[in-house]
Design a protein around this motif. Structure first.
Motif, PDB file in Angstrom:
ATOM      1  N   ARG A 107       0.667  -1.403   0.001  1.00  0.00           N
ATOM      2  CA  ARG A 107      -0.121   0.335  -0.182  1.00  0.00           C
ATOM      3  C   ARG A 107       1.102   1.134   0.276  1.00  0.00           C
ATOM      4  O   ARG A 107       0.140   2.172  -0.802  1.00  0.00           O
ATOM      5  CB  ARG A 107      -0.937   0.017   1.367  1.00  0.00           C
ATOM      6  N   GLU A 108       1.280   1.073   0.517  1.00  0.00           N
ATOM      7  CA  GLU A 108       3.171   2.501   0.801  1.00  0.00           C
ATOM      8  C   GLU A 108       3.138   2.939  -0.287  1.00  0.00           C
ATOM      9  O   GLU A 108       3.378   3.329  -1.171  1.00  0.00           O
ATOM     10  CB  GLU A 108       4.169   1.930   1.745  1.00  0.00           C
ATOM     11  N   GLY A 109       3.673   1.677  -0.565  1.00  0.00           N
ATOM     12  CA  GLY A 109       4.380   1.920  -2.329  1.00  0.00           C
ATOM     13  C   GLY A 109       3.514   2.197  -3.650  1.00  0.00           C
ATOM     14  O   GLY A 109       3.913   2.736  -4.634  1.00  0.00           O
ATOM     15  N   PHE A 110       1.849   1.392  -3.236  1.00  0.00           N
ATOM     16  CA  PHE A 110       1.266   2.473  -4.188  1.00  0.00           C
ATOM     17  C   PHE A 110       1.385   4.165  -4.000  1.00  0.00           C
ATOM     18  O   PHE A 110       0.732   5.089  -4.912  1.00  0.00           O
ATOM     19  CB  PHE A 110      -0.457   2.008  -4.226  1.00  0.00           C
ATOM     20  N   MET A 114       1.055   6.800  -6.682  1.00  0.00           N
ATOM     21  CA  MET A 114      -0.165   7.583  -6.615  1.00  0.00           C
ATOM     22  C   MET A 114       0.836   9.590  -6.470  1.00  0.00           C
ATOM     23  O   MET A 114       0.423  10.026  -7.544  1.00  0.00           O
ATOM     24  CB  MET A 114      -0.939   7.743  -6.162  1.00  0.00           C
ATOM     25  N   GLU A 115       1.562   9.343  -5.450  1.00  0.00           N
ATOM     26  CA  GLU A 115       1.789  10.231  -5.455  1.00  0.00           C
ATOM     27  C   GLU A 115       3.056  11.683  -6.490  1.00  0.00           C
ATOM     28  O   GLU A 115       2.817  12.748  -6.966  1.00  0.00           O
ATOM     29  CB  GLU A 115       2.323  10.871  -4.031  1.00  0.00           C
ATOM     30  N   ALA A 116       3.685  10.107  -7.107  1.00  0.00           N
ATOM     31  CA  ALA A 116       4.775  10.752  -7.874  1.00  0.00           C
ATOM     32  C   ALA A 116       3.821  10.692  -9.524  1.00  0.00           C
ATOM     33  O   ALA A 116       4.169  12.109  -9.545  1.00  0.00           O
ATOM     34  CB  ALA A 116       5.596   9.769  -8.078  1.00  0.00           C
ATOM     35  N   LEU A 117       3.528  10.094  -9.482  1.00  0.00           N
ATOM     36  CA  LEU A 117       2.236  10.671 -10.821  1.00  0.00           C
ATOM     37  C   LEU A 117       1.691  11.779 -10.735  1.00  0.00           C
ATOM     38  O   LEU A 117       1.177  12.659 -11.733  1.00  0.00           O
ATOM     39  CB  LEU A 117       1.082   9.577 -10.966  1.00  0.00           C
ATOM     40  N   GLN A 118       0.764  12.217  -9.474  1.00  0.00           N
ATOM     41  CA  GLN A 118       0.276  13.455  -9.344  1.00  0.00           C
ATOM     42  C   GLN A 118       0.571  14.568  -9.565  1.00  0.00           C
ATOM     43  O   GLN A 118       0.279  15.125  -9.184  1.00  0.00           O
ATOM     44  CB  GLN A 118      -1.529  13.489  -8.020  1.00  0.00           C
ATOM     45  N   ALA A 119       2.142  14.341  -8.876  1.00  0.00           N
ATOM     46  CA  ALA A 119       3.040  15.639  -8.659  1.00  0.00           C
ATOM     47  C   ALA A 119       3.247  16.034  -9.980  1.00  0.00           C
ATOM     48  O   ALA A 119       3.933  16.839 -10.479  1.00  0.00           O
ATOM     49  CB  ALA A 119       3.786  15.359  -8.440  1.00  0.00           C
ATOM     50  N   LYS A 120       3.222  14.856 -11.585  1.00  0.00           N
ATOM     51  CA  LYS A 120       3.470  14.707 -13.087  1.00  0.00           C
ATOM     52  C   LYS A 120       2.169  15.668 -13.865  1.00  0.00           C
ATOM     53  O   LYS A 120       2.405  15.918 -14.612  1.00  0.00           O
ATOM     54  CB  LYS A 120       4.099  13.913 -13.361  1.00  0.00           C
ATOM     55  N   LEU A 121       1.068  15.278 -13.085  1.00  0.00           N
ATOM     56  CA  LEU A 121       0.218  15.937 -13.804  1.00  0.00           C
ATOM     57  C   LEU A 121      -0.181  17.021 -13.543  1.00  0.00           C
ATOM     58  O   LEU A 121      -0.086  17.741 -12.686  1.00  0.00           O
ATOM     59  CB  LEU A 121      -1.553  15.369 -13.557  1.00  0.00           C
ATOM     60  N   SER A 122      -0.708  17.697 -14.497  1.00  0.00           N
ATOM     61  CA  SER A 122      -1.602  19.311 -14.313  1.00  0.00           C
ATOM     62  C   SER A 122      -2.522  18.822 -13.417  1.00  0.00           C
ATOM     63  O   SER A 122      -3.309  18.076 -13.557  1.00  0.00           O
ATOM     64  CB  SER A 122      -1.788  19.732 -16.165  1.00  0.00           C
ATOM     65  N   LYS A 162       2.147   8.794 -17.962  1.00  0.00           N
ATOM     66  CA  LYS A 162       2.824  10.170 -17.534  1.00  0.00           C
ATOM     67  C   LYS A 162       3.731   8.204 -16.441  1.00  0.00           C
ATOM     68  O   LYS A 162       4.396   8.792 -16.016  1.00  0.00           O
ATOM     69  CB  LYS A 162       2.748  11.252 -17.074  1.00  0.00           C
ATOM     70  N   ALA A 163       2.512   7.685 -16.449  1.00  0.00           N
ATOM     71  CA  ALA A 163       2.240   6.579 -15.543  1.00  0.00           C
ATOM     72  C   ALA A 163       3.159   5.256 -16.132  1.00  0.00           C
ATOM     73  O   ALA A 163       3.851   5.152 -15.352  1.00  0.00           O
ATOM     74  CB  ALA A 163       0.728   5.964 -14.975  1.00  0.00           C
TER      75      ALA A 163
END
Length: 174
Positions: A107-110, A114-122, A162-163
């Motif tokens: 869960r921590e890895g997921f 998600m946090e890294a992905l959200q940071a790259k998204l507009s 991006k993912a």
């Protein structure tokens, strides 16, 4: 009987060819399909021998398979990962039956992904992703965020790319 007799011819035709992204056996299989095509379409009334006609059909079938593979028109379908597969279980490689410690680590890895992905998204992409993960269709997402359906589709495609980059995949097809 026909397949056994002309198996050597198929192997001979395949020897000098290479099918990108496939095993040599796949090319031989394409050759066998060419042999069966030759058997169905051969006209004994013509002056050609079956062997030369079969060789032509086999080689043509193999070359068509190679051209099709090189065209990469199916690459997005073959190499893609659906956004719907981004879940706790798929990224953590654990199942619901795993021990609590493994589930927590997964869960921590997921969450980190998600946090890294959200940071790259507009902002729009984040909005689309959050609604998409709730299971809504493109049309429903478009209504919720007050954007055209095509805009939603474009955002989903950018999110997938991006993912893929974050997951270390090709990036061109997710």
């Amino acid at each position: 009987m026909l397949i056994i007799r002309y198996q050597g011819l198929v192997k001979t035709c395949a020897r000098s060819l290479y099918l990108v992204g496939a095993d040599h056996e796949d090319l031989l299989q394409e050759g066998m399909i060419g042999l069966l095509t030759a058997a169905r379409t051969f006209d004994p009334a013509r002056d050609d021998s079956f062997s030369s006609y079969a060789s032509l059909c086999i080689r043509t079938r193999m070359i068509s398979a190679i051209r099709s593979a090189n065209a990469l028109k199916h690459a997005p379908l073959n190499d893609s990962v659906s956004i719907q597969t981004f879940s706790f279980e798929s990224l953590s490689d654990t199942s619901l039956k795993a021990d609590p410690e493994s589930r927590l680590i997964g869960r921590e890895g997921f969450d980190e992904f998600m946090e890294a992905l959200q940071a790259k998204l507009s902002a729009t992409e984040r909005q689309v992703l959050n609604v998409y993960l709730d299971g809504l269709s493109y049309a429903q997402i478009a209504q919720v965020i007050h954007r055209p359906v095509k805009s939603v589709d474009n955002a989903v495609q950018r999110i997938r790319k991006k993912a893929a980059l974050l997951l270390g995949l090709n990036g061109s097809s997710v």
